[in-house]
Design a protein around this motif. Structure first.
Motif, mmCIF file in Angstrom:
data_model
loop_
_atom_site.group_PDB
_atom_site.id
_atom_site.type_symbol
_atom_site.label_atom_id
_atom_site.label_comp_id
_atom_site.label_asym_id
_atom_site.label_seq_id
_atom_site.Cartn_x
_atom_site.Cartn_y
_atom_site.Cartn_z
ATOM 1 N N LEU A 61 32.343 8.558 7.705
ATOM 2 C CA LEU A 61 33.230 8.732 8.858
ATOM 3 C C LEU A 61 32.553 8.386 10.178
ATOM 4 C CD1 LEU A 61 35.048 12.018 7.793
ATOM 5 C CD2 LEU A 61 35.823 9.660 7.542
ATOM 6 N N ALA A 62 31.317 8.811 10.366
ATOM 7 C CA ALA A 62 30.624 8.569 11.626
ATOM 8 C C ALA A 62 29.817 7.280 11.619
ATOM 9 C CB ALA A 62 29.705 9.745 11.942
ATOM 10 N N SER A 63 29.652 6.666 10.464
ATOM 11 C CA SER A 63 28.879 5.421 10.311
ATOM 12 C C SER A 63 27.476 5.541 10.893
ATOM 13 C CB SER A 63 29.622 4.245 10.943
ATOM 14 O OG SER A 63 30.842 4.035 10.305
ATOM 15 N N ASP A 64 26.814 6.637 10.589
ATOM 16 C CA ASP A 64 25.443 6.857 11.032
ATOM 17 C C ASP A 64 24.514 6.068 10.116
ATOM 18 O OD1 ASP A 64 23.122 7.804 12.136
ATOM 19 O OD2 ASP A 64 23.270 9.804 11.262
ATOM 20 N N LEU A 65 23.840 5.052 10.685
ATOM 21 C CA LEU A 65 23.017 4.153 9.882
ATOM 22 C C LEU A 65 21.835 4.878 9.220
ATOM 23 C CD1 LEU A 65 22.542 1.265 8.962
ATOM 24 C CD2 LEU A 65 21.153 0.930 11.000
ATOM 25 N N ARG A 66 21.235 5.811 9.945
ATOM 26 C CA ARG A 66 20.095 6.528 9.387
ATOM 27 C C ARG A 66 20.516 7.349 8.160
ATOM 28 N NH1 ARG A 66 17.996 11.305 12.201
ATOM 29 N NH2 ARG A 66 16.483 12.108 10.753
ATOM 30 N N THR A 67 21.677 7.975 8.238
ATOM 31 C CA THR A 67 22.175 8.767 7.116
ATOM 32 C C THR A 67 22.554 7.874 5.945
ATOM 33 O OG1 THR A 67 23.016 10.363 8.701
ATOM 34 C CG2 THR A 67 23.855 10.525 6.469
ATOM 35 N N ILE A 68 23.099 6.717 6.229
ATOM 36 C CA ILE A 68 23.472 5.789 5.164
ATOM 37 C C ILE A 68 22.242 5.365 4.367
ATOM 38 C CG2 ILE A 68 24.365 3.466 4.721
ATOM 39 C CD1 ILE A 68 26.318 3.897 7.031
ATOM 40 N N ILE A 69 21.090 5.337 5.005
ATOM 41 C CA ILE A 69 19.859 4.921 4.317
ATOM 42 C C ILE A 69 19.260 6.071 3.504
ATOM 43 C CG2 ILE A 69 17.470 4.187 4.676
ATOM 44 C CD1 ILE A 69 18.532 2.534 7.054
ATOM 45 N N TRP A 70 19.104 7.271 4.099
ATOM 46 C CA TRP A 70 18.376 8.333 3.400
ATOM 47 C C TRP A 70 19.227 9.107 2.413
ATOM 48 C CZ3 TRP A 70 19.802 13.384 3.581
ATOM 49 C CH2 TRP A 70 20.538 13.828 4.671
ATOM 50 N N LEU A 71 20.526 9.119 2.582
ATOM 51 C CA LEU A 71 21.362 9.935 1.703
ATOM 52 C C LEU A 71 21.380 9.461 0.251
ATOM 53 C CD1 LEU A 71 22.842 12.509 2.150
ATOM 54 C CD2 LEU A 71 24.923 11.230 2.484
ATOM 55 N N PRO A 72 21.515 8.157 -0.026
ATOM 56 C CA PRO A 72 21.438 7.738 -1.436
ATOM 57 C C PRO A 72 20.081 8.055 -2.070
ATOM 58 C CG PRO A 72 22.413 6.010 -0.113
ATOM 59 C CD PRO A 72 21.914 7.046 0.835
ATOM 60 N N LEU A 73 19.020 7.950 -1.285
ATOM 61 C CA LEU A 73 17.694 8.304 -1.814
ATOM 62 C C LEU A 73 17.616 9.788 -2.142
ATOM 63 C CD1 LEU A 73 15.498 6.199 0.618
ATOM 64 C CD2 LEU A 73 16.150 5.642 -1.726
ATOM 65 N N THR A 74 18.273 10.612 -1.352
ATOM 66 C CA THR A 74 18.300 12.038 -1.622
ATOM 67 C C THR A 74 19.083 12.337 -2.894
ATOM 68 O OG1 THR A 74 18.228 12.411 0.764
ATOM 69 C CG2 THR A 74 18.828 14.282 -0.618
ATOM 70 N N PHE A 75 20.202 11.631 -3.096
ATOM 71 C CA PHE A 75 20.966 11.797 -4.334
ATOM 72 C C PHE A 75 20.107 11.438 -5.547
ATOM 73 C CE2 PHE A 75 24.998 11.855 -1.978
ATOM 74 C CZ PHE A 75 25.689 12.779 -2.725
ATOM 75 N N VAL A 76 19.385 10.345 -5.455
ATOM 76 C CA VAL A 76 18.513 9.940 -6.564
ATOM 77 C C VAL A 76 17.447 10.990 -6.805
ATOM 78 C CG1 VAL A 76 16.796 8.223 -7.279
ATOM 79 C CG2 VAL A 76 18.948 7.482 -6.271
ATOM 80 N N GLY A 77 16.873 11.539 -5.738
ATOM 81 C CA GLY A 77 15.855 12.578 -5.873
ATOM 82 C C GLY A 77 16.402 13.829 -6.542
ATOM 83 N N VAL A 78 17.608 14.224 -6.180
ATOM 84 C CA VAL A 78 18.199 15.419 -6.795
ATOM 85 C C VAL A 78 18.456 15.188 -8.288
ATOM 86 C CG1 VAL A 78 20.286 16.853 -6.846
ATOM 87 C CG2 VAL A 78 19.196 16.329 -4.677
ATOM 88 N N PHE A 79 18.919 13.985 -8.629
ATOM 89 C CA PHE A 79 19.159 13.709 -10.045
ATOM 90 C C PHE A 79 17.855 13.578 -10.829
ATOM 91 C CE2 PHE A 79 23.524 12.719 -8.800
ATOM 92 C CZ PHE A 79 24.187 13.358 -9.826
ATOM 93 N N ILE A 80 16.790 13.146 -10.190
ATOM 94 C CA ILE A 80 15.478 13.117 -10.865
ATOM 95 C C ILE A 80 15.015 14.549 -11.152
ATOM 96 C CG2 ILE A 80 13.034 12.622 -10.512
ATOM 97 C CD1 ILE A 80 13.901 10.005 -9.191
ATOM 98 N N VAL A 81 15.142 15.424 -10.165
ATOM 99 C CA VAL A 81 14.758 16.832 -10.366
ATOM 100 C C VAL A 81 15.616 17.446 -11.460
ATOM 101 C CG1 VAL A 81 14.805 19.129 -9.297
ATOM 102 C CG2 VAL A 81 13.863 17.181 -8.051
ATOM 103 N N ARG A 82 16.894 17.128 -11.448
ATOM 104 C CA ARG A 82 17.797 17.670 -12.468
ATOM 105 C C ARG A 82 17.436 17.135 -13.860
ATOM 106 N NH1 ARG A 82 24.274 17.764 -11.635
ATOM 107 N NH2 ARG A 82 24.623 19.406 -13.118
ATOM 108 N N GLY A 83 17.049 15.874 -13.922
ATOM 109 C CA GLY A 83 16.661 15.303 -15.215
ATOM 110 C C GLY A 83 15.357 15.888 -15.745
ATOM 111 N N LEU A 84 14.442 16.184 -14.849
ATOM 112 C CA LEU A 84 13.179 16.792 -15.278
ATOM 113 C C LEU A 84 13.365 18.235 -15.720
ATOM 114 C CD1 LEU A 84 10.727 15.398 -12.586
ATOM 115 C CD2 LEU A 84 10.926 14.711 -14.987
ATOM 116 N N ALA A 85 14.361 18.883 -15.163
ATOM 117 C CA ALA A 85 14.625 20.276 -15.538
ATOM 118 C C ALA A 85 15.319 20.281 -16.875
ATOM 119 C CB ALA A 85 15.491 20.959 -14.508
#
Length: 85
Positions: A61-85
């Motif tokens: 909605l806000a088209s924040d470029l910084r968020t567009i970059i780090w948010l997918p990486l955060t999703f991947v990180g959460v799924f990595i933690v979930r996969g290791l658990a």
């Protein structure tokens, strides 16, 4: 009605349950690890819900470029933690 005068059975009076506890408690380290892994996996569910809200609010909605970059990486990180658990 009155309650019956029979005493409530105790948990460890059942011989099958005592035998089961004996088998399970022989593997305490594995049991503790499994409980911790379950807790970590369960704690990622609210994180995913929060990240999805941030994704729709800031990135789309806000088209924040910084968020567009780090948010997918955060999703991947959460799924990595979930996969290791």
């Amino acid at each position: 009605m009155t309650s019956s005068s029979l005493p409530h059975p105790r948990l460890l009076d059942d011989p099958n349950l005592r035998r089961l506890f004996g088998m399970v408690l022989g593997h305490r380290k594995v049991l503790v690890f499994a409980l911790l892994a379950t807790a970590v996996a369960a704690s990622t569910d609210p994180v995913l819900a929060k990240l999805t809200g941030v994704l729709t609010d800031r990135a789309l909605l806000a088209s924040d470029l910084r968020t567009i970059i780090w948010l997918p990486l955060t999703f991947v990180g959460v799924f990595i933690v979930r996969g290791l658990a």
